[in-house]
Design an enzyme around this catalytic site. Structure first.
Site, PDB file in Angstrom:
ATOM      1  N   GLY A  19      72.813  10.660  56.731  1.00 47.60           N
ATOM      2  CA  GLY A  19      73.907  11.149  57.569  1.00 47.60           C
ATOM      3  C   GLY A  19      73.431  12.259  58.494  1.00 47.60           C
ATOM      4  O   GLY A  19      73.778  12.289  59.678  1.00 47.60           O
ATOM      5  N   LEU A  20      72.610  13.157  57.964  1.00 49.51           N
ATOM      6  CA  LEU A  20      72.115  14.270  58.785  1.00 49.51           C
ATOM      7  C   LEU A  20      71.108  13.784  59.812  1.00 49.51           C
ATOM      8  O   LEU A  20      71.062  14.284  60.936  1.00 49.51           O
ATOM      9  CB  LEU A  20      71.478  15.340  57.894  1.00 49.51           C
ATOM     10  N   ASP A  39      80.198  12.161  55.404  1.00 50.96           N
ATOM     11  CA  ASP A  39      79.200  12.109  56.479  1.00 50.96           C
ATOM     12  C   ASP A  39      79.853  12.190  57.860  1.00 50.96           C
ATOM     13  O   ASP A  39      79.220  12.659  58.811  1.00 50.96           O
ATOM     14  CB  ASP A  39      78.358  10.831  56.382  1.00 50.96           C
ATOM     15  N   ASP A  57      70.226  -2.550  47.299  1.00 50.64           N
ATOM     16  CA  ASP A  57      71.506  -2.584  46.569  1.00 50.64           C
ATOM     17  C   ASP A  57      72.154  -3.958  46.787  1.00 50.64           C
ATOM     18  O   ASP A  57      72.064  -4.522  47.888  1.00 50.64           O
ATOM     19  CB  ASP A  57      72.498  -1.547  47.136  1.00 50.64           C
ATOM     20  N   LYS A  80      48.678   5.267  58.622  1.00 46.44           N
ATOM     21  CA  LYS A  80      48.706   4.298  57.513  1.00 46.44           C
ATOM     22  C   LYS A  80      50.076   3.595  57.464  1.00 46.44           C
ATOM     23  O   LYS A  80      50.151   2.365  57.341  1.00 46.44           O
ATOM     24  CB  LYS A  80      48.442   5.050  56.206  1.00 46.44           C
ATOM     25  N   GLY A 135      93.108  21.152  47.102  1.00 44.58           N
ATOM     26  CA  GLY A 135      92.887  20.464  45.838  1.00 44.58           C
ATOM     27  C   GLY A 135      94.152  19.759  45.396  1.00 44.58           C
ATOM     28  O   GLY A 135      95.220  19.937  45.988  1.00 44.58           O
ATOM     29  N   CYS A 160      95.602  24.795  52.619  1.00 39.61           N
ATOM     30  CA  CYS A 160      96.429  23.715  52.078  1.00 39.61           C
ATOM     31  C   CYS A 160      96.955  24.075  50.687  1.00 39.61           C
ATOM     32  O   CYS A 160      97.888  24.853  50.578  1.00 39.61           O
ATOM     33  CB  CYS A 160      95.647  22.395  52.096  1.00 39.61           C
ATOM     34  N   ARG A 207     100.813  16.296  50.208  1.00 37.12           N
ATOM     35  CA  ARG A 207     102.102  15.680  49.924  1.00 37.12           C
ATOM     36  C   ARG A 207     103.231  16.721  49.906  1.00 37.12           C
ATOM     37  O   ARG A 207     104.354  16.423  50.236  1.00 37.12           O
ATOM     38  CB  ARG A 207     102.009  15.082  48.522  1.00 37.12           C
ATOM     39  N   HIS A 209      93.995  21.932  57.391  1.00 36.97           N
ATOM     40  CA  HIS A 209      92.586  22.046  56.968  1.00 36.97           C
ATOM     41  C   HIS A 209      91.749  22.417  58.191  1.00 36.97           C
ATOM     42  O   HIS A 209      91.062  21.561  58.764  1.00 36.97           O
ATOM     43  CB  HIS A 209      92.096  20.720  56.387  1.00 36.97           C
ATOM     44  N   GLU A 244      89.036  23.777  58.424  1.00 36.76           N
ATOM     45  CA  GLU A 244      87.585  23.609  58.229  1.00 36.76           C
ATOM     46  C   GLU A 244      87.040  22.375  58.951  1.00 36.76           C
ATOM     47  O   GLU A 244      85.869  22.340  59.326  1.00 36.76           O
ATOM     48  CB  GLU A 244      87.239  23.562  56.739  1.00 36.76           C
TER      49      GLU A 244
HETATM   50  N1  GLN Z   1      97.964  18.984  46.298  1.00 39.96           N
HETATM   51  C1  GLN Z   1      98.589  19.591  47.432  1.00 39.96           C
HETATM   52  C2  GLN Z   1      99.514  18.610  48.149  1.00 39.96           C
HETATM   53  O1  GLN Z   1      99.359  17.416  48.029  1.00 39.96           O
HETATM   54  C3  GLN Z   1      97.577  20.155  48.385  1.00 39.96           C
HETATM   55  C4  GLN Z   1      96.650  19.122  48.952  1.00 39.96           C
HETATM   56  C5  GLN Z   1      95.424  19.701  49.586  1.00 39.96           C
HETATM   57  O2  GLN Z   1      95.035  20.834  49.316  1.00 39.96           O
HETATM   58  N2  GLN Z   1      94.764  18.925  50.428  1.00 39.96           N
HETATM   59  O3  GLN Z   1     100.406  19.013  48.850  1.00 39.96           O
END
Ligand code: GLN
Length: 546
Positions: free
Chosen positions: A18-19, A71, A147, A223, A355, A382, A463, A508, A510
């Site tokens: 990927g890099l 990636d 693979d 080689k 998360g 988030c 969500r 997000h 980032e």
């Molecule tokens: N679990 C949380 C939601 O679904 C936050 C999701 C996340 O951090 N991407 O709202």
């Protein structure tokens, strides 16, 4: 006519295909070419959205809401082009499309087979990349030659060379050249085997990139050239780099982009390279004179790839400030036991990343509280915003047992809830808000001052939302909901006036940070953390009180 470069890998996974592909993409962009990139993944999941980030790494979200392989994050950071959900295809998505066509009767009673039906679908996905005046499409094939799952992809890209014209396609193969300490030698045999395997599928590589811990010698290149039947200038040494953003410069020194442009008939005089901007980024990255310690408080800290874009965004911010960002990976579940420790006391900043699920959330809430009470700069992403809201609800608004219903479905105060419960939009319940969403920032707020504008857009993947029924109570307790959806119903940003930096975003950010253009929220988090690290008075972000 769009040119295609297919990147395959041999010998071992995790060689950095990927890099390598991204770095080549950057070089072609620096030559003024319009580049797009895509990844074909041989696994059966329809997309990586359902995969455990602790095993597979981050899910990268595109502007149009595609849940894609990590990636694609490298691709976007290197080529600085926004990709689409169609920039990533998996075996699962390809078979789903083929089976749907079969059910619709599109194959007119034919027996549906891997060749030609699955390979045609793969070729169709690749051909679609050639839209919008793209000069070069770089397509990475996930997995390793040899693979079982990769075979239809190799067959499809083999066929494509005669479909679109031999002069329009290049195959780049990445292999490992291991160093055997007892004999003190770098070995080419794995490369030879891997090229033999590729040839057995009818593909002769045009260029070979050799990964190794030390650069490979000219003798070794000769080689490999002889045994693998590629010109010696097409054997490229790519030794481990200290900084991934150096790789384009390494590949250019090795002549890879020049060789591939010649092979594809791209006029080098019309596309001279200007490396100066990129060299400046690399120089800055390597000249860090300051240091800052920022904790990532999450549940997947054993696999840093689970937060890849967050880590890169922090690094980009470090490049901007000529500061090295040392990340302290703290398992959120351990936070309650660390509250009196030097480990937390010595932090200059905290990130609470995204998360799913309940594990670790109490620790994240404790971390948000610690940051608030100790004036530590803290950015919630988030889920991070959601735990900050729960923290304020419990400890400032007096809402005992407040929680997100994701973690406690019986909480008396569901300050984070599903959208359908709030607005009766029944068909949105249980689905995720995905992709770019606009937000209006409150004039004079910290976030408006950081972004330097009042209308912003960030990518989403979640969500749950801040429950609007609690909004006035949270605001009365001191929380400022300083960014909202244009209709005013969804909270997008929160902050705590008076704190140097205690900011959460439902998006997000980032995903939009670039090495030469750090995202403003990360840039200012690192700025505030540097102030703390260097013992200066926190300068409260200037409020523009219009
Ligand atoms: N679990 C949380 C939601 O679904 C936050 C999701 C996340 O951090 N991407 O709202």
């Amino acid at each position: 006519m769009t040119k295609f470069v297919f990147v395959t890998g041999g010998v071992s996974s995790s060689l950095g295909k990927g890099l390598t592909a991204s770095s080549l993409g950057r070089l072609l962009r620096l030559r003024g070419l319009a580049v797009t990139m895509a990844k074909l993944d041989p696994y059966i999941n329809v997309d990586p959205g359902t995969m455990n980030p602790g095993e597979h790494g981050e899910v990268f979200v595109t502007e149009d809401g595609g849940e894609t392989d990590l990636d694609l994050g490298h691709y976007e950071r290197f080529i600085d082009v926004n990709l689409k959900r169609t920039s990533n295809a998996t075996t699962g998505s390809i078979y789903s499309a083929v089976i749907a066509k079969e059910r619709r009767g599109d194959y007119l009673g034919k027996t549906v087979q891997v060749i030609p039906h699955v390979t045609d679908e793969i070729k169709e996905r690749v051909r679609r990349l050639a839209e919008d005046g793209v000069d070069v499409a770089i397509v990475e094939i996930g997995g390793t030659v040899g693979d079982i799952e990769i075979v239809p992809f190799l067959e499809a890209i083999r066929q494509l060379r005669s479909d679109v014209g031999r002069q329009n396609v290049c195959y780049l193969h990445l292999t490992l050249v291991p160093y055997l300490a007892p004999s003190g030698e770098q070995k080419t045999k794995p490369t030879q085997h891997s090229v033999t395997e590729l040839r057995s599928r009818g593909i002769q590589p045009d260029a070979i990139v050799c990964r190794s811990d030390q650069p490979i010698s000219d003798a070794l290149k000769r080689k490999i050239s002889l045994l693998c039947d590629v010109p010696v200038e097409a054997v490229v040494s790519m030794a481990d780099a200290g900084n991934i953003y150096e790789i384009p410069l390494v590949l250019h020194d090795e002549g890879l982009d020049t060789y591939l442009c010649n092979t594809l008939g791209i006029d080098l005089d019309a596309h001279k390279i200007d490396l100066s901007g990129w060299e400046a980024v690399v120089t800055r990255a390597e000249s860090a004179e300051r240091r800052v310690r920022i904790a990532m408080i999450g549940k997947y800290v054993n696999l840093p790839d689970a937060y890849l874009s967050v880590v890169e965004a922090l690094r980009h911010a470090g490049f901007f400030h000529a500061a090295a960002v040392d990340i302290d990976w703290i398992d959120a579940e351990l936070v309650p036991g660390l509250l009196e420790s030097d480990r937390l006391r010595n932090l200059d900043g905290i990130v609470i990343p995204g998360g799913f699920g309940e594990r670790g959330v109490e620790g994240m809430i404790e971390a948000a509280r610690y940051a608030r009470e100790h004036g530590i700069p803290c950015l919630g992403l988030c889920l991070g915003l959601q735990v900050m809201v729960v923290e304020v609800a419990r400890h400032l608004a007096g809402l005992e047992w407040a929680h997100s219903i994701e973690c406690d479905s019986t909480t008396p105060h569901p300050v984070i809830a599903l959208m359908d419960e709030q607005f009766d939009v029944v068909d949105m319940g249980g689905t995720m808000r995905l992709g770019a969403c606009p937000a209006m920032l409150t004039p004079g707020s910290q976030v408006a001052s950081i972004y330097g504008t009042e209308v912003v857009s960030e990518r989403h993947r979640h969500r749950y939302e801040v429950n609007s029924r609690y909004r006035s109570r949270l605001e009365a307790a001191g929380l400022s909901c300083s960014g909202n959806s244009p209709d005013g119903r969804l909270v997008e940003f929160i902050e705590l006036p008076g704190h140097p930096f205690w900011i959460g975003t439902q998006g997000h950010p980032e995903f939009k940070s670039r090495p030469d253009r750090p995202h403003p929220l990360f840039r200012e988090l690192v700025a505030a953390s540097l102030e703390r690290a260097e013992g200066r008075e926190p300068h409260l972000i200037e409020l523009d009180l219009r």
